[in-house]
Scaffold this motif. Structure first.
Motif, PDB file in Angstrom:
ATOM      1  N   PHE A   1      70.843  70.007  22.052  1.00  0.00           N
ATOM      2  CA  PHE A   1      70.945  70.695  20.761  1.00  0.00           C
ATOM      3  C   PHE A   1      70.726  69.679  19.650  1.00  0.00           C
ATOM      4  O   PHE A   1      71.426  68.657  19.609  1.00  0.00           O
ATOM      5  N   VAL A   2      69.780  69.953  18.759  1.00  0.00           N
ATOM      6  CA  VAL A   2      69.543  69.070  17.623  1.00  0.00           C
ATOM      7  C   VAL A   2      69.408  69.900  16.353  1.00  0.00           C
ATOM      8  O   VAL A   2      68.798  70.966  16.358  1.00  0.00           O
ATOM      9  N   GLU A   3      69.996  69.395  15.275  1.00  0.00           N
ATOM     10  CA  GLU A   3      69.839  70.038  13.970  1.00  0.00           C
ATOM     11  C   GLU A   3      68.625  69.437  13.270  1.00  0.00           C
ATOM     12  O   GLU A   3      68.364  68.237  13.373  1.00  0.00           O
ATOM     13  N   THR A   4      67.892  70.260  12.547  1.00  0.00           N
ATOM     14  CA  THR A   4      66.729  69.785  11.818  1.00  0.00           C
ATOM     15  C   THR A   4      66.532  70.644  10.578  1.00  0.00           C
ATOM     16  O   THR A   4      67.318  71.557  10.315  1.00  0.00           O
ATOM     17  N   GLY A   5      65.499  70.348   9.812  1.00  0.00           N
ATOM     18  CA  GLY A   5      65.199  71.140   8.637  1.00  0.00           C
ATOM     19  C   GLY A   5      64.282  72.299   8.972  1.00  0.00           C
ATOM     20  O   GLY A   5      63.512  72.247   9.944  1.00  0.00           O
TER      21      GLY A   5
END
Length: 272
Positions: A230-234
């Protein structure tokens, strides 16, 4: 999902003081959410003198969380030391997405952990092993206060480098909320972030995806079969972020929360 704050996270009793002078002082300093911030200050200050000091520090532009020493995250009260990246409300979406597929006794790793807020949320699942890592020594010290009492281990170092080698191929849930602001855009961030949080926690390189690509490239070696990343990004980086995880051999997709303005890439290592 319902998370109950542990005793260490229980707020202090609010001071029995008139909140209006506090609200007025915060408004005069340009605080948009003066009423909400006043409630936090009143709930945290132990006496009128400390409250006055809090208001003065906030009025100088210090982030509220650095003033009071904590941030609320998914119902938990997370310790935040000066200079350490403040967990954002949008990252609660990342934490909940990971929590939804985390089985009991999972092996969980939180990279670029900052305060360890996401790891603290996933500790509710009772993981068999919970590890977090960050390159910033101040963040590591903070995360150890948040995650250590929950049975987690926090390591100092660059991404996978400080993790125990025995975790390779056995990580069920891998989270990485690394920096993803393009270098040229760091100067456009609010002063609270730009002036009071470390650059390493904000600057993601030319297109903001330098750290994400490194995380994705190493993920297949560390994930268990069917393990999740899981990765957060724009929002505007999502397509390139998915391309990066797919280039590493993982299945990837994007999920979004419009209310929180949150974008998360979920990837999975499928057995060959």
């Amino acid at each position: 999902m319902s998370l109950t704050p542990s005793p260490r996270c229980t707020p202090a009793s609010p001071l029995s003081l008139d909140p209006e002078p506090v609200v007025a002082a915060l408004r005069a300093a340009g605080c948009v959410f003066a009423e909400d911030e006043a409630r936090v200050l009143l709930a945290t200050a132990r006496d009128a003198a400390e409250l006055a000091a809090f208001v003065e520090r906030r009025a100088t532009g210090l982030p509220l969380e650095h003033v009071v020493g904590w941030a609320e995250f998914c119902g938990l009260r997370i310790a935040v030391d000066p200079g350490v990246f403040v967990p954002r409300r949008r990252t609660e979406f990342l934490a909940r997405q990971a929590l939804a597929v985390t089985p009991p006794d999972a092996v969980v790793v939180d990279l670029c952990c900052g305060t360890g807020a996401v790891a603290a949320v996933l500790a509710a699942r009772g993981p068999a092993r919970l590890h977090a890592a960050d390159l910033d020594p101040a963040a590591v010290a903070c995360a150890r206060r948040n995650v250590g009492p929950l049975g987690g281990q926090v390591h100092e170092g660059d991404l996978y480098a400080p993790l125990p080698a025995r975790l390779k191929g056995h990580v069920d849930i891998l989270i990485a909320n690394g920096p993803y602001v393009p270098t040229a855009d760091v100067a456009l961030l609010p002063s609270e972030a730009r002036d009071h949080e470390r650059l390493m926690a904000l600057d993601g390189g030319a297109d903001g995806l330098d750290v994400l690509r490194r995380v994705a490239a190493g993920a297949p070696d560390w994930l268990a079969p069917d393990g999740f990343l899981f990765v957060e990004t724009g929002e505007h980086q999502a397509a390139d972020a998915v391309a990066a995880v797919r280039a590493a051999g993982l299945d990837g997709r994007v999920v979004e929360d419009d209310e929180l303005y949150a974008t998360v890439v979920i990837a999975r290592r499928t057995p060959r």
